[in-house]
Design an enzyme around this catalytic site. Structure first.
Site, PDB file in Angstrom:
ATOM      1  N   ARG A 273       0.808  -1.227   0.000  1.00 42.61           N
ATOM      2  CA  ARG A 273       0.000   0.000   0.000  1.00 42.61           C
ATOM      3  C   ARG A 273       0.845   1.281   0.000  1.00 42.61           C
ATOM      4  O   ARG A 273       0.571   2.204  -0.758  1.00 42.61           O
ATOM      5  CB  ARG A 273      -0.858  -0.029   1.269  1.00 42.61           C
ATOM      6  CG  ARG A 273      -1.855   1.072   1.410  1.00 42.61           C
ATOM      7  CD  ARG A 273      -2.501   1.026   2.803  1.00 42.61           C
ATOM      8  NE  ARG A 273      -2.803  -0.314   3.249  1.00 42.61           N
ATOM      9  CZ  ARG A 273      -3.930  -0.962   2.988  1.00 42.61           C
ATOM     10  NH1 ARG A 273      -4.869  -0.366   2.283  1.00 42.61           N
ATOM     11  NH2 ARG A 273      -4.110  -2.186   3.425  1.00 42.61           N
ATOM     12  N   ARG A 309     -12.770  -2.276  -2.128  1.00 37.76           N
ATOM     13  CA  ARG A 309     -12.412  -1.957  -0.739  1.00 37.76           C
ATOM     14  C   ARG A 309     -13.585  -1.411   0.075  1.00 37.76           C
ATOM     15  O   ARG A 309     -13.759  -1.808   1.229  1.00 37.76           O
ATOM     16  CB  ARG A 309     -11.221  -0.987  -0.686  1.00 37.76           C
ATOM     17  CG  ARG A 309      -9.958  -1.559  -1.358  1.00 37.76           C
ATOM     18  CD  ARG A 309      -8.702  -0.744  -1.076  1.00 37.76           C
ATOM     19  NE  ARG A 309      -8.270  -0.940   0.296  1.00 37.76           N
ATOM     20  CZ  ARG A 309      -8.375  -0.031   1.238  1.00 37.76           C
ATOM     21  NH1 ARG A 309      -8.866   1.166   0.968  1.00 37.76           N
ATOM     22  NH2 ARG A 309      -7.983  -0.289   2.459  1.00 37.76           N
ATOM     23  N   CYS A 341     -26.014  -4.568 -10.245  1.00 37.70           N
ATOM     24  CA  CYS A 341     -27.344  -4.930  -9.749  1.00 37.70           C
ATOM     25  C   CYS A 341     -27.192  -5.535  -8.368  1.00 37.70           C
ATOM     26  O   CYS A 341     -27.386  -6.753  -8.184  1.00 37.70           O
ATOM     27  CB  CYS A 341     -28.008  -5.914 -10.690  1.00 37.70           C
ATOM     28  SG  CYS A 341     -28.437  -5.102 -12.212  1.00 37.70           S
TER      29      CYS A 341
HETATM   30  N1  LLP Z   1       3.616  -8.754   3.193  1.00 38.85           N
HETATM   31  C1  LLP Z   1       2.702  -9.709   3.417  1.00 38.85           C
HETATM   32  C2  LLP Z   1       3.134 -11.055   3.799  1.00 38.85           C
HETATM   33  C3  LLP Z   1       1.335  -9.416   3.283  1.00 38.85           C
HETATM   34  O1  LLP Z   1       0.430 -10.361   3.520  1.00 38.85           O
HETATM   35  C4  LLP Z   1       0.939  -8.114   2.896  1.00 38.85           C
HETATM   36  C5  LLP Z   1      -0.475  -7.795   2.716  1.00 38.85           C
HETATM   37  C6  LLP Z   1       1.942  -7.154   2.665  1.00 38.85           C
HETATM   38  C7  LLP Z   1       3.267  -7.503   2.832  1.00 38.85           C
HETATM   39  C8  LLP Z   1       1.627  -5.770   2.239  1.00 38.85           C
HETATM   40  O2  LLP Z   1       0.835  -5.087   3.138  1.00 38.85           O
HETATM   41  P1  LLP Z   1       0.587  -3.516   2.942  1.00 38.85           P
HETATM   42  O3  LLP Z   1       1.924  -2.841   3.061  1.00 38.85           O
HETATM   43  O4  LLP Z   1       0.000  -3.327   1.590  1.00 38.85           O
HETATM   44  O5  LLP Z   1      -0.364  -3.131   4.015  1.00 38.85           O
HETATM   45  N2  LLP Z   1      -6.831  -5.908   0.531  1.00 38.85           N
HETATM   46  C9  LLP Z   1      -6.537  -5.223   1.785  1.00 38.85           C
HETATM   47  C10 LLP Z   1      -5.111  -5.411   2.222  1.00 38.85           C
HETATM   48  C11 LLP Z   1      -4.714  -6.853   2.343  1.00 38.85           C
HETATM   49  C12 LLP Z   1      -3.264  -7.012   2.710  1.00 38.85           C
HETATM   50  C13 LLP Z   1      -2.814  -8.411   2.541  1.00 38.85           C
HETATM   51  N3  LLP Z   1      -1.433  -8.615   2.821  1.00 38.85           N
HETATM   52  C14 LLP Z   1      -6.886  -3.752   1.616  1.00 38.85           C
HETATM   53  O6  LLP Z   1      -7.387  -3.375   0.558  1.00 38.85           O
HETATM   54  O7  LLP Z   1      -6.721  -2.960   2.543  1.00 38.85           O
END
Ligand code: LLP
Length: 421
Positions: A273, A309, A341
């Protein structure tokens, strides 16, 4: 810029490119990413020895190519993500490992690929150690540890604690080391990603857990990874991450380990992110404006098929209006929905599905609505629900715009489908 002005609800351009021109060229709905924002976020993390991009956040090969050219390596959670990384120019071999496979299982395809290409694995279950050890005796692995607690912006993004399926349970560490030893596999790295949207109090707890765990493993450890989860601002009231403080905490842990082991320990960070969220905008067109009792709806041509999201987590995204015609200066409370829908196809909702309104400029049909901070977990979580094609994706780099993914055609929608004889 004051915190109040962080996100404006009126927008004319993205990085100098007029929204109208972008829409004329690429249509709607379209994801637009600004390359410079990604580069700026990468620079903020340079203190870490290795920046490993969690490509699940946005795995378009145009974006992967961009991070690669800026010295970033990648994490892959599937054989598909490995394929993407290689297609974007990452090698299998290198120091640090250009691609690391992180998961809680090996599907058969991924195991074959890892073995064949010698990809380093960040192991999330004892069964993975067994399956890897049988195929690659004498190999090296990283262990992803679940320290018994976690944190997340939503219960669905908390990846630590007993209810999480991720990683190796901390109390099973010694059993896992014994299992690895059975195959002469050495544990050279430790990884803790305990959720998205972490805070500092929590982080020092994580660092402490990392320190204790690494000392239990011993001096085979050459690398520790802080995982991802770095927060990024979605609301005016959100303040940006104090990256230096974040680094200092982890660096102290690393130094303690180096002192204990008497050799260098590399410090990795694995953001998804943080690198891409703020770079991304979902351009939509307002196609209907209608009243429902006391509520006014702006209905746009993107739905949760494009950005899931809000419906999944009640996630908040800043929104702005780009006027096609005369701009107005008044605002009104509106609910923003999409074309699907399904009643849940609402971008202004809270966790639990509670619809809420947003104060946005008075707009007319044909104006554009821009959903902001949508570069992470946006396109990658889209679907073809209601047989809506996947949107286009565009990368802005300075004065250039690159179409990095074509919008799907109707033929794409039925590709691979067969009517039986
Ligand atoms: N490393 C691992 C092992 C992870 O499982 C994840 C995210 C990351 C790094 C990266 O995390 P970040 O820096 O993006 O927070 N779909 C959800 C987020 C799911 C995150 C899954 N794992 C959302 O839209 O907020």
């Amino acid at each position: 810029m004051t915190v109040e002005q962080q996100f404006s609800t009126v927008r004319t351009d993205i990085s100098g490119h007029l929204i109208q021109d972008l829409v004329m060229k690429f249509g709607t709905p379209t994801y637009v990413y600004d390359a410079q924002t990604v580069r700026d976020r990468i620079e903020q993390l340079r203190q870490f020895d290795v920046i490993r991009y969690a490509q699940k956040a946005n795995s378009n090969i145009g974006v992967l190519d961009l991070v690669r050219k800026n010295g970033v390596v990648v994490d892959a959670v599937s054989s598909g993500e490995v394929f993407r990384a290689v297609s974007a120019g990452f090698d299998y071999d290198g120091e640090p490992d250009p691609i690391v496979y992180t998961a809680d299982i090996f599907d058969r395809e991924a195991l074959d690929l890892v073995v064949e290409k010698g990809i380093h694995v960040n192991v999330g279950s004892p069964d993975m150690i067994e399956q890897y050890g049988q195929r690659v005796p004498g190999g090296e692995i990283t262990l992803r540890i679940n320290p018994g607690f976690g944190h997340g912006h939503s219960a669905k993004t908390n990846t630590g604690g007993e209810s999480s399926k991720h990683g190796i349970w901390h109390e099973q560490l010694e059993d896992c080391l014994a299992l690895a030893a059975k195959f002469d596999v050495s544990v050279t790295g430790l990884h803790m990603h305990i959720g998205s949207g972490t805070d500092f109090e929590h982080l020092s707890q994580v660092c402490d857990a990392m320190l204790q765990t690494a000392l239990r493993v011993g001096d085979t450890i050459k690398m520790i990874s802080a995982g991802g989860g770095l927060p990024t601002p979605y609301r005016d009231s959100d303040v940006g991450l104090d990256v230096d403080r974040y680094y200092q905490l982890w660096n102290r842990t690393r130094k303690q380990l180096e002192a204990g082991f008497g050799h260098a320990v590399s410090l990795e960070i694995e953001p998804g992110r943080f690198l891409v969220a703020e770079s991304g905008f979902l351009l939509t067109e307002i196609r209907a404006i209608k009243k429902m009792g006391r509520n006014l709806f702006y209905l746009v041509d993107a739905g949760f098929n494009n950005l899931a999201r809000p419906i999944l987590y009640g996630a908040y995204h800043p929104m702005s209006i780009a006027f096609k015609g005369e701009p107005t200066h008044e605002t009104q409370d509106v609910i923003v929905g999409g074309p699907l829908c399904e009643s849940g196809d609402i971008f202004t909702q809270q966790e639990g599905g509670f619809v809420c309104s947003r104060e946005l400029p008075v707009a007319t049909v044909g104006d554009y609505l821009v959903i902001e901070c949508a570069g992470a977990y946006g396109y990658v979580m889209s679907s073809n629900y209601n047989s809506k094609p996947f949107s286009a994706e565009v990368l802005i780099d300075g004065d250039k715009t690159h179409l990095i993914r074509k919008r799907q055609s109707p033929a794409d929608l039925i590709r691979g489908e067969v009517i039986p004889d």
